[in-house]
Design a protein around this motif. Structure first.
Motif, short mmCIF file in Angstrom:
data_model
loop_
_atom_site.label_atom_id
_atom_site.label_comp_id
_atom_site.label_asym_id
_atom_site.label_seq_id
_atom_site.Cartn_x
_atom_site.Cartn_y
_atom_site.Cartn_z
N ASN A 176 3.46 -5.04 -8.89
CA ASN A 176 4.81 -4.82 -9.39
C ASN A 176 5.22 -3.40 -9.01
N PRO A 177 6.21 -3.24 -8.12
CA PRO A 177 6.52 -1.88 -7.62
C PRO A 177 6.82 -0.89 -8.73
N THR A 178 7.45 -1.35 -9.80
CA THR A 178 7.79 -0.37 -10.85
C THR A 178 6.53 0.16 -11.51
N VAL A 179 5.53 -0.71 -11.68
CA VAL A 179 4.26 -0.23 -12.24
C VAL A 179 3.57 0.67 -11.21
N ASP A 180 3.62 0.23 -9.96
CA ASP A 180 2.94 1.00 -8.92
C ASP A 180 3.47 2.42 -8.83
N PHE A 181 4.77 2.58 -9.04
CA PHE A 181 5.33 3.95 -9.00
C PHE A 181 4.66 4.84 -10.03
N GLN A 182 4.23 4.26 -11.15
CA GLN A 182 3.61 5.08 -12.19
C GLN A 182 2.16 5.41 -11.87
N VAL A 183 1.43 4.46 -11.31
CA VAL A 183 -0.02 4.66 -11.20
C VAL A 183 -0.51 4.84 -9.76
N HIS A 184 0.41 4.83 -8.79
CA HIS A 184 -0.08 4.99 -7.42
C HIS A 184 -0.77 6.34 -7.28
N ASN A 185 -1.73 6.38 -6.37
CA ASN A 185 -2.46 7.63 -6.13
C ASN A 185 -3.25 8.10 -7.35
N SER A 186 -3.48 7.20 -8.33
CA SER A 186 -4.25 7.60 -9.50
C SER A 186 -5.60 6.91 -9.48
N HIS A 198 0.82 -1.21 0.00
CA HIS A 198 0.00 0.00 0.00
C HIS A 198 0.86 1.26 0.00
N PHE A 199 2.17 1.10 0.23
CA PHE A 199 3.02 2.30 0.20
C PHE A 199 4.40 1.99 -0.36
N PHE A 200 4.40 1.37 -1.53
CA PHE A 200 5.67 1.11 -2.23
C PHE A 200 6.48 2.38 -2.43
N THR A 201 5.77 3.51 -2.59
CA THR A 201 6.49 4.73 -2.97
C THR A 201 6.99 5.52 -1.76
N MET A 202 6.83 4.95 -0.56
CA MET A 202 7.13 5.77 0.62
C MET A 202 8.47 5.44 1.26
N GLY A 203 9.45 5.08 0.43
CA GLY A 203 10.82 5.16 0.91
C GLY A 203 11.52 3.88 1.29
N GLN A 204 10.92 2.72 1.06
CA GLN A 204 11.67 1.50 1.36
C GLN A 204 12.70 1.25 0.27
N SER A 205 13.63 0.33 0.55
CA SER A 205 14.59 -0.04 -0.48
C SER A 205 13.90 -0.89 -1.52
#
Lengths: 212, 709
Positions: B416-426, B347-354
């Motif tokens: 997939n975190p890389t996809v999630d970075f594109q569409v999160h919060n959308s 739920h928060f891939f984009t919030m700073g984990q490695s």
């Protein structure tokens, strides 16, 4: 039938052959209470995890664990709480085997007073930390987590004491009936669980805090 | 004594109507209207109860009842009321977004923020949770051959705490405001620094009441499954719905505690200046994100597992077959329950984990697709070579399989975190989780509602109107949410009050139309229940088994008696009732009737609920004397109850015999109804069995595999 009377129907002290009817009735309710204890332990788990993170990263400008903890006081508290649990164990045995209400009162009173001593010392520790070190819960994330974790435990112990008083009144009103026995069984589990949590607090908060 | 001591932060202009008078605008008028609906609704209910003289029956037969069936029904009624509110909010938000192309629309941003917050909070905590809790409460004890749950009073208290939380959310429409922080209420935005009003406090206490209630429900239902099963009902003989109840309850047992911890910490931050989630002084909002989703992700499965359970009862019944791969469904359920605790971080891939941490959680997330896939195949193979009747619940199921799989695949993309970075919060994310929850949970509950309605009330629902509802819901969902996938990919962010990209406009228009179709579907469901009630004579099915169904609840009268079973059933097989019907051994009289003890009604639970409501309301408005009174009152009621030893009543064996034999005689004398007449007035609830017999399987064939599973 004899099997059901002697077989353990739930973890912890079983009434077994001493009171077969109540023993059978205990199966469901004591099991349910174990489930409650599990859920309660998950709350403590969340508080421990928060403390583990904040005691390292959340100190900010406030004091560090090593500067404020009094290991001697925590040790005395540990002894009080464990002795209280020990006394409650005797209360449970008294309830199960002899049912002498006078002795039962005595053991419960000892357990409750030791618990109250624990609460008093803990509150004294808080007052001391605030007065000497200015370590209020509002000082830093670390102290917020510390006060919440230990405060939740103290609140549990206080609640347990209140429960004990209510049950002592019920013993007086009803005598040692089945329903009172079932409640004592569950209070016992609750009381012992608080020891387990405290051992975790003593180790993770106080011992770790002082050596780190 | 000054004003603050007595009324805390309450002021005359805390009432929503003040805003519309002092500062007239479209947004304030919408708020005015919503507040009026709450007040007028309350007045209407009070008037109706008074005019009809229903206060006493309501109190005696329902509010003080400890019967798990009545408690289950009350949960569902509560959920339906809250559903209507949250549905209207959804439609209002859709229309705002349609109206807000290149302009402000008609809602103020702050009002829009309250709408998406209440919509999410209500739909999760006061619709989905009480609805599934109601289903589990009503059905599971009947399915496992129990007379009630292990702790009936606790059950009633759970209901009243959830109700108190729901009332609190409703009160926020009239008095004060609700949070604008979204249903997940991330600090530091929801901290005192950025949200000084009472909105977040309403959220905190409503959610806390709900989470305490759900924890108690979890204890109750788990203990019931483990300890109250009837003789012979081994775990592996339980109907699938009871299995999913068990797994969902265990999830609740472990998942709600982190939520309670998180809301408590947020409350301490706001009320007494603790530093858990503040920006300064060592606070760290990531602790909140972790705690919240440690609850939030299992929550998704708390909702969906019982929905899977509903499907697993509906499909074999309307396919006239045994459930395919029972064991694999059980293990898949347990597997999902377990893995659901290992994925919260997605739920928060984009919030700073490695990247390494993200990948681990991404893989764990994708793994959940495997047991879910097992289930979908099992349902499809259950239908395979069955004699399928396309009843409304079955239509919902077939639709669910197709649409849910699409939603599942977008979930694999998001895992997939890389996809999630594109569409999160959308809006892509918004489309995804609605795609899981609406066809997955909501439509399953609609199907279950139509399926079990005759069991609960003794008459069937009008099939034709049910189909019409379905044909609104089916295209409605697709039109309302699939466009959001597209504009989400194109960059439309969620929770946006206005926008200016011309590309979005047609998609928002289609979504609006879809939302209206869903509203129309709900309208048909309302008409359906009214019409069915009027035609209840023709639709009556008092003999208990209108669908030729399989589990024990169908072997009782409809509605079932207070004590469920006159004599506890003894089972020696899975789907014992279906087998007995096939062998002609169903509806046999028990050899002996014995007196049974059931709990008397108790006013403890409503009083505790009232005290909890006072406590929570007082905390929101800082009315400290009332808070103390509420807290002390709740405990005083509980302690007083513990001194009451006269809590049981006896139902004598003679009564049991008379009632049960009358029912059995009526069933035996009734003709079994063929499945062709399922929706005709002849269907009084006795089925001519129509089980498809398993043919001898070729070695290694699909049936051998099915048997092995």
């Amino acid at each position: 039938m004899s099997m059901a009377r002697t077989r353990n129907l739930h973890p912890g002290i079983n009434l077994g052959a001493t009171d077969p009817d109540v023993h059978r009735a205990a199966e469901g309710v004591v099991f349910g209470f174990w489930l409650f204890l599990m859920a309660d332990l998950v709350i403590f788990g969340a508080l421990f995890a928060t403390y583990a993170a904040m005691s390292v990263q959340g100190i900010a400008q406030g004091p560090s664990p090593a500067e404020i903890f009094d290991l001697g006081s925590a040790f005395v508290e540990t002894v009080l709480l464990l002795l209280s649990s020990f006394a409650f164990g005797f209360a449970t045995l008294e309830m199960k085997y002899r049912g002498n209400i006078g002795r039962l009162y005595l053991w419960l009173a000892i357990a409750g007073l030791l618990g109250a001593g624990f609460v008093a010392m803990e509150l004294h520790d808080y007052a001391n930390m605030i007065a000497v070190h200015g370590a209020t819960p509002q000082t830093s994330g670390f102290l917020s987590a510390y006060y919440l974790l230990t405060g939740t435990h103290v609140a549990h112990v206080s609640f347990g004491i209140a429960w004990m008083v209510v049950l002592m009144v019920q013993i007086g009103v009803f005598g040692l009936t089945g329903i009172v026995k079932l409640r004592l069984l569950r209070l016992g589990l609750f009381w012992h669980m608080l020891d387990v949590v405290w051992v975790g607090i003593f180790t993770l908060v106080y011992l770790f805090g002082v050596v780190s | 004594m000054n004003w603050d001591t007595v009324f805390g932060k309450l002021r005359w202009d805390s009432f929503v109507f003040a805003g519309a008078i002092e500062n007239p605008s479209a947004s304030e008028f919408v708020a005015f209207g919503a507040g009026s609906i709450v007040i007028l609704g309350a007045i209407a209910v009070v008037t109706l109860l008074s005019v009809m003289g229903w206060w006493v029956p309501l109190w005696k037969n329902w509010l003080t009842s400890l019967d798990h069936k009545k408690i289950g029904v009350m949960y569902i009624v509560l959920a339906i009321i809250m559903f209507l509110r949250a549905l209207i909010e959804a439609a209002v938000m859709r229309s705002q977004q349609l109206a807000a192309y290149d302009g402000p629309g008609y809602l103020a941003p702050d009002h829009f923020g309250q709408l998406f917050t209440t919509h999410g909070t209500i739909m999760i905590f006061f619709v989905a949770m009480p609805m599934i809790t109601g289903f589990m409460n009503y059905l599971m004890p009947l399915q496992i051959g129990a007379r009630d749950v292990t702790f009936p009073l606790l059950n009633a208290i759970s209901l009243m705490l959830t109700t108190a939380g729901a009332i609190l959310v409703m009160a926020s429409l009239v008095i004060g405001e609700f949070s604008t922080g979204g249903w997940s209420a991330y600090p530091p935005y929801t901290g005192l620094e950025f949200s000084p009003g009472v909105g977040v406090d309403y959220w905190i206490w409503a959610v806390t009441l709900s989470s305490i209630s759900s924890t108690m429900t979890a204890i109750n239902l788990t203990a019931t499954v483990y300890k109250n099963r009837c003789p012979g009902m081994t775990l592996m003989r339980m109907p699938l719905f009871s299995w999913t109840t068990l797994c969902a309850s265990v999830l609740m047992l472990f998942a709600l505690a982190p939520l309670t911890a998180a809301t408590s910490m947020l409350a301490l931050d706001r009320y007494v200046g603790f530093k858990f989630f503040t920006n300064a002084d060592g606070g760290n909002m990531m602790n909140y994100a972790n705690l919240f989703w440690l609850f939030g992700h299992p929550e998704v499965y708390i909702l969906i597992l019982p929905a899977y359970g509903v499907w697993s009862e509906v499909v074999p019944t309307f396919s006239a077959k045994n459930l395919y791969g029972y064991r694999s469904l059980v293990y898949a359920t347990i597997g999902i329950a377990f893995v659901s605790f290992l994925v919260w971080l997605h739920h928060f891939f984009t919030m700073g984990q490695s990247a390494g941490v993200n990948v681990a959680f991404g893989i764990a997330t994708m793994i959940i697709g495997i047991p879910t896939g097992v289930k979908v195949y099992d349902w499809m193979l259950t239908m395979y070579r069955g004699r399928i009747r396309f009843s409304t619940p079955m239509l919902f199921h077939i639709y669910f399989i197709v649409v849910f799989i699409i939603g599942g695949m977008t979930g694999i993309l998001l895992a997939n975190p890389t996809v999630d970075f594109q569409v999160h919060n959308s809006l892509f994310l918004v489309a995804h989780f609605h795609n899981m929850i609406i066809p997955g949970v909501l439509y399953a509950l609609f199907a279950g509602y139509i399926f079990w309605f005759p069991k609960v009330f003794g008459f069937r629902l009008d099939e034709r109107l049910g189909r019409r509802a379905f044909w609104c819901f089916a295209p409605g969902f697709i039109l309302a949410f699939f466009p959001l996938y597209i504009i989400g990919l194109a960059g439309a962010t969620r929770r946006t009050v206005s926008w200016s990209e011309p590309f979005y406009l047609p998609y928002f228009a289609v979504a609006m139309f879809g939302a209206l179709l869903i509203v129309a579907g709900v309208g048909y469901l309302i008409v359906q229940v009214v019409v069915s009630y009027r035609n209840r004579e023709q639709l009556a099915a008092p003999l208990g088994d209108p669908w030729d169904a399989r589990s024990l609840e169908w072997s009782t009268a409809s509605p079932p008696p207070e004590y469920n079973f006159a004599a506890l059933p003894v089972v020696d097989a899975r789907d014992m009732f279906a087998e007995e019907k096939e062998n002609g051994t169903a509806y046999r009289s028990p050899t002996v009737y014995e007196d049974i003890e059931v709990l008397r009604n108790s006013m403890t639970a409503p009083l505790v609920g009232l005290a909890a409501l006072a406590l929570a309301f007082a905390l929101v408005w800082h009315i400290w004397w009332l808070a103390i009174l509420g807290f002390a009152g709740a405990w005083a009621v509980i302690i007083a109850r513990s001194f009451n030893t006269n809590t049981m009543k006896v139902i004598p064996a003679a009564t049991l015999r008379a009632e049960n034999e009358a029912f059995l005689t009526a069933v035996r004398n009734a003709p079994g109804v063929d499945r062709d007449l399922e929706f005709s007035p002849q269907n009084k609830g006795k089925a001519a069995p129509d089980l498809v017999q398993e043919r001898p399987a070729p070695a290694g064939g699909h049936q051998a595999l099915g048997a092995a599973l």
